[in-house]
Design a protein around this motif. Structure first.
Motif, PDB file in Angstrom:
ATOM      1  N   ASP A 190      -8.326  63.071   3.092  1.00  0.00           N
ATOM      2  CA  ASP A 190      -9.782  63.102   2.960  1.00  0.00           C
ATOM      3  C   ASP A 190     -10.495  62.577   4.212  1.00  0.00           C
ATOM      4  O   ASP A 190     -11.722  62.420   4.213  1.00  0.00           O
ATOM      5  N   ASP A 191      -9.735  62.331   5.312  1.00  0.00           N
ATOM      6  CA  ASP A 191     -10.371  61.981   6.579  1.00  0.00           C
ATOM      7  C   ASP A 191     -11.208  63.146   7.110  1.00  0.00           C
ATOM      8  O   ASP A 191     -12.167  62.947   7.850  1.00  0.00           O
ATOM      9  N   ASP A 192     -10.814  64.378   6.746  1.00  0.00           N
ATOM     10  CA  ASP A 192     -11.513  65.569   7.210  1.00  0.00           C
ATOM     11  C   ASP A 192     -11.215  66.702   6.226  1.00  0.00           C
ATOM     12  O   ASP A 192     -10.100  66.809   5.717  1.00  0.00           O
ATOM     13  N   ALA A 193     -12.208  67.541   6.000  1.00  0.00           N
ATOM     14  CA  ALA A 193     -12.026  68.650   5.059  1.00  0.00           C
ATOM     15  C   ALA A 193     -10.896  69.577   5.500  1.00  0.00           C
ATOM     16  O   ALA A 193     -10.245  70.223   4.660  1.00  0.00           O
ATOM     17  N   TYR A 194     -10.645  69.651   6.806  1.00  0.00           N
ATOM     18  CA  TYR A 194      -9.613  70.543   7.326  1.00  0.00           C
ATOM     19  C   TYR A 194      -8.209  70.084   6.939  1.00  0.00           C
ATOM     20  O   TYR A 194      -7.254  70.867   7.005  1.00  0.00           O
ATOM     21  N   LEU A 195      -8.076  68.818   6.516  1.00  0.00           N
ATOM     22  CA  LEU A 195      -6.761  68.276   6.162  1.00  0.00           C
ATOM     23  C   LEU A 195      -6.426  68.455   4.680  1.00  0.00           C
ATOM     24  O   LEU A 195      -5.317  68.088   4.263  1.00  0.00           O
ATOM     25  N   ARG A 196      -7.348  68.960   3.903  1.00  0.00           N
ATOM     26  CA  ARG A 196      -7.123  69.092   2.462  1.00  0.00           C
ATOM     27  C   ARG A 196      -5.896  69.958   2.177  1.00  0.00           C
ATOM     28  O   ARG A 196      -5.733  71.041   2.742  1.00  0.00           O
ATOM     29  N   GLY A 197      -5.037  69.445   1.320  1.00  0.00           N
ATOM     30  CA  GLY A 197      -3.815  70.146   0.968  1.00  0.00           C
ATOM     31  C   GLY A 197      -2.604  69.692   1.755  1.00  0.00           C
ATOM     32  O   GLY A 197      -1.468  70.036   1.406  1.00  0.00           O
ATOM     33  N   LEU A 198      -2.813  68.903   2.812  1.00  0.00           N
ATOM     34  CA  LEU A 198      -1.698  68.443   3.634  1.00  0.00           C
ATOM     35  C   LEU A 198      -1.102  67.133   3.119  1.00  0.00           C
ATOM     36  O   LEU A 198      -0.018  66.741   3.544  1.00  0.00           O
ATOM     37  N   GLY A 199      -1.813  66.458   2.221  1.00  0.00           N
ATOM     38  CA  GLY A 199      -1.321  65.187   1.706  1.00  0.00           C
ATOM     39  C   GLY A 199      -1.572  64.049   2.681  1.00  0.00           C
ATOM     40  O   GLY A 199      -2.029  64.253   3.809  1.00  0.00           O
ATOM     41  N   ASP A 200      -1.274  62.839   2.222  1.00  0.00           N
ATOM     42  CA  ASP A 200      -1.475  61.644   3.033  1.00  0.00           C
ATOM     43  C   ASP A 200      -0.210  61.281   3.803  1.00  0.00           C
ATOM     44  O   ASP A 200       0.910  61.543   3.344  1.00  0.00           O
ATOM     45  N   ILE A 201      -0.391  60.682   4.957  1.00  0.00           N
ATOM     46  CA  ILE A 201       0.700  60.024   5.678  1.00  0.00           C
ATOM     47  C   ILE A 201       0.518  58.536   5.454  1.00  0.00           C
ATOM     48  O   ILE A 201      -0.496  57.960   5.845  1.00  0.00           O
ATOM     49  N   ASP A 202       1.475  57.905   4.793  1.00  0.00           N
ATOM     50  CA  ASP A 202       1.341  56.500   4.413  1.00  0.00           C
ATOM     51  C   ASP A 202       1.324  55.582   5.636  1.00  0.00           C
ATOM     52  O   ASP A 202       1.835  55.927   6.708  1.00  0.00           O
ATOM     53  N   ALA A 203       0.738  54.419   5.438  1.00  0.00           N
ATOM     54  CA  ALA A 203       0.762  53.391   6.473  1.00  0.00           C
ATOM     55  C   ALA A 203       2.182  52.837   6.614  1.00  0.00           C
ATOM     56  O   ALA A 203       2.999  52.934   5.688  1.00  0.00           O
ATOM     57  N   GLY A 204       2.480  52.263   7.759  1.00  0.00           N
ATOM     58  CA  GLY A 204       3.796  51.694   7.983  1.00  0.00           C
ATOM     59  C   GLY A 204       3.744  50.565   8.998  1.00  0.00           C
ATOM     60  O   GLY A 204       2.740  50.381   9.692  1.00  0.00           O
ATOM     61  N   ALA A 205       4.825  49.814   9.060  1.00  0.00           N
ATOM     62  CA  ALA A 205       4.932  48.749  10.066  1.00  0.00           C
ATOM     63  C   ALA A 205       5.362  49.354  11.399  1.00  0.00           C
ATOM     64  O   ALA A 205       6.032  50.388  11.445  1.00  0.00           O
ATOM     65  N   VAL A 244       3.518  71.692   9.478  1.00  0.00           N
ATOM     66  CA  VAL A 244       3.045  72.174   8.177  1.00  0.00           C
ATOM     67  C   VAL A 244       4.247  72.716   7.418  1.00  0.00           C
ATOM     68  O   VAL A 244       4.864  73.704   7.841  1.00  0.00           O
ATOM     69  N   THR A 245       4.621  72.069   6.325  1.00  0.00           N
ATOM     70  CA  THR A 245       5.745  72.517   5.509  1.00  0.00           C
ATOM     71  C   THR A 245       5.315  73.676   4.625  1.00  0.00           C
ATOM     72  O   THR A 245       4.123  74.017   4.542  1.00  0.00           O
ATOM     73  N   ALA A 246       6.296  74.289   3.940  1.00  0.00           N
ATOM     74  CA  ALA A 246       5.986  75.406   3.051  1.00  0.00           C
ATOM     75  C   ALA A 246       5.040  74.975   1.933  1.00  0.00           C
ATOM     76  O   ALA A 246       4.091  75.694   1.581  1.00  0.00           O
ATOM     77  N   LEU A 247       5.271  73.778   1.361  1.00  0.00           N
ATOM     78  CA  LEU A 247       4.405  73.287   0.291  1.00  0.00           C
ATOM     79  C   LEU A 247       2.997  73.010   0.820  1.00  0.00           C
ATOM     80  O   LEU A 247       2.001  73.321   0.166  1.00  0.00           O
ATOM     81  N   GLN A 248       2.905  72.405   2.000  1.00  0.00           N
ATOM     82  CA  GLN A 248       1.597  72.125   2.586  1.00  0.00           C
ATOM     83  C   GLN A 248       0.859  73.420   2.928  1.00  0.00           C
ATOM     84  O   GLN A 248      -0.362  73.508   2.780  1.00  0.00           O
ATOM     85  N   SER A 249       1.611  74.419   3.369  1.00  0.00           N
ATOM     86  CA  SER A 249       1.003  75.706   3.681  1.00  0.00           C
ATOM     87  C   SER A 249       0.400  76.346   2.439  1.00  0.00           C
ATOM     88  O   SER A 249      -0.724  76.865   2.477  1.00  0.00           O
ATOM     89  N   ALA A 250       1.136  76.281   1.326  1.00  0.00           N
ATOM     90  CA  ALA A 250       0.630  76.857   0.086  1.00  0.00           C
ATOM     91  C   ALA A 250      -0.607  76.129  -0.419  1.00  0.00           C
ATOM     92  O   ALA A 250      -1.530  76.748  -0.969  1.00  0.00           O
ATOM     93  N   ALA A 251      -0.650  74.797  -0.219  1.00  0.00           N
ATOM     94  CA  ALA A 251      -1.770  74.001  -0.727  1.00  0.00           C
ATOM     95  C   ALA A 251      -2.994  74.053   0.186  1.00  0.00           C
ATOM     96  O   ALA A 251      -4.131  73.935  -0.287  1.00  0.00           O
ATOM     97  N   SER A 252      -2.778  74.211   1.491  1.00  0.00           N
ATOM     98  CA  SER A 252      -3.889  74.139   2.442  1.00  0.00           C
ATOM     99  C   SER A 252      -4.362  75.490   2.956  1.00  0.00           C
ATOM    100  O   SER A 252      -5.485  75.613   3.443  1.00  0.00           O
ATOM    101  N   GLY A 253      -3.490  76.492   2.905  1.00  0.00           N
ATOM    102  CA  GLY A 253      -3.829  77.791   3.473  1.00  0.00           C
ATOM    103  C   GLY A 253      -3.489  77.912   4.940  1.00  0.00           C
ATOM    104  O   GLY A 253      -3.668  78.978   5.538  1.00  0.00           O
ATOM    105  N   LEU A 254      -3.007  76.825   5.552  1.00  0.00           N
ATOM    106  CA  LEU A 254      -2.594  76.865   6.946  1.00  0.00           C
ATOM    107  C   LEU A 254      -1.206  77.480   7.064  1.00  0.00           C
ATOM    108  O   LEU A 254      -0.384  77.348   6.145  1.00  0.00           O
ATOM    109  N   PRO A 255      -0.893  78.147   8.165  1.00  0.00           N
ATOM    110  CA  PRO A 255       0.445  78.730   8.321  1.00  0.00           C
ATOM    111  C   PRO A 255       1.511  77.655   8.464  1.00  0.00           C
ATOM    112  O   PRO A 255       1.253  76.563   8.976  1.00  0.00           O
ATOM    113  N   GLN A 256       2.709  77.957   8.018  1.00  0.00           N
ATOM    114  CA  GLN A 256       3.818  77.020   8.156  1.00  0.00           C
ATOM    115  C   GLN A 256       4.114  76.812   9.641  1.00  0.00           C
ATOM    116  O   GLN A 256       4.041  77.742  10.447  1.00  0.00           O
ATOM    117  N   TYR A 257       4.455  75.554  10.002  1.00  0.00           N
ATOM    118  CA  TYR A 257       4.630  75.249  11.423  1.00  0.00           C
ATOM    119  C   TYR A 257       5.628  74.117  11.596  1.00  0.00           C
ATOM    120  O   TYR A 257       5.555  73.100  10.904  1.00  0.00           O
TER     121      TYR A 257
END
Length: 301
Positions: free
Chosen positions: A147-162, A228-241
């Motif tokens: 939700d940082d940007d509308a263009y990221l919708r469907g890609l999921g979150d990248i969790d915080a880490g140390a 962009v994984t296959a699942l992310q591509s299906a959820a976001s509409g972006l091509p797999q990469y």
């Protein structure tokens, strides 16, 4: 030249507040060394107050408060505490074509000669040999929210880490050549290596700084942030990469700091990043050019 331990060493977005603190404290150290304040005197400590005996209850509160404030003031000076804040404009995520303005409050402290804390984490000077220096870092990576940007919708979150890392730096006149290593534990589980050169020059109360760097990232990091994984591509509409390891970006930053006196400083900074290779080619990236700017003010005790 800025004291080595306060030079810029990290340039990721989550480090913006810490970077501001590091640079302002560096300028403060420089200002004190050059005696740019009107008097050139070090701040005087508040006279110590001995609390009265408990048999004078009417006068206990005020002296005790004064004593406590004196202790706090001495501690802030001993730890070289810097407090400040400002505002930064930058892309809403790495590769975005839209921008966000965010506050950058910060606090920084130095414990002894080797241990330092800022909003990016804890760093320890490990070893030095002439003009060659080594340090270790324990910090954090904030990850990325879809939700940082509308263009990221469907890609999921990248969790915080140390972040576990280290820096090697070499001073040569007004220049410092450096390389940093960062391993993210949790979150993207990726690795970044940044190398660059930092230049600085002082004219009266002005300190001019330029930094040029390049950042390499491993496949795990690149795939997390630019793939962009296959699942992310299906959820976001972006091509797999598939994003492979390689140079991620180059950055140039120019800044000017003005020291009002030995305590107060103001800094303006402009930066331009450019994404490279698989990062630039990613369907997540809307714009390879990544400009940014900040204005900040700090106070050193």
């Amino acid at each position: 030249m800025f004291p080595r331990e306060f030079r810029r060493k990290f340039s990721t977005r989550p480090a913006a507040a810490g970077l501001t603190a590091v640079l302002l404290l560096a300028a403060s150290e420089r200002a004190q060394a050059a005696d740019v304040s009107p008097s050139g005197a070090q701040p005087s400590a508040v006279p110590s107050t001995t609390p009265p005996s408990s048999d004078v209850p009417a006068s206990v509160l005020q002296p005790s408060l004064a004593g406590g404030l004196d202790t706090l003031h001495r501690t802030l000076i001993d730890w070289q505490v810097v407090l400040g804040g400002g505002a930064m404009i930058q892309p809403s995520y790495e590769g975005s074509s839209s921008f966000e303005v965010s506050p950058v409050p910060f606090v920084m402290a130095t414990f002894g000669e080797h241990v330092k804390f800022d909003p990016t984490g804890l760093s320890v000077d490990v070893y030095s040999l002439g003009n060659l220096y080594f340090s270790a870092k324990l910090g954090y990576d904030l990850g990325r929210k879809e939700d940082d940007d509308a263009y990221l919708r469907g890609l999921g979150d990248i969790d915080a880490g140390a972040v576990l890392g280290g820096t090697v730096a070499y001073e040569m006149g007004p220049a410092e050549f450096y390389a940093t290593f960062e391993r993210i534990v949790g979150g993207s589980e990726g690795t970044q290596i940044q190398f660059g050169v930092d230049l600085n020059h002082q004219v009266d109360r002005f300190i001019f700084t330029a930094d040029l760097s390049a950042t390499w990232a491993d496949e795990t990091y690149m795939q997390s942030y630019f793939g962009v994984t296959a699942l992310q591509s299906a959820a976001s509409g972006l091509p797999q990469y598939q994003a492979d390891a390689g140079l991620k970006r180059v950055d140039l930053s120019l800044a000017v700091t003005y020291a009002f006196d030995e305590h107060w400083l103001v800094r303006g900074q402009a930066g331009l990043g450019y994404l490279l290779g698989d990062a630039a080619d990613s369907p997540i990236v809307q714009e390879a050019f990544q400009p940014s700017g900040l204005i900040a003010i700090g106070y050193r005790f």
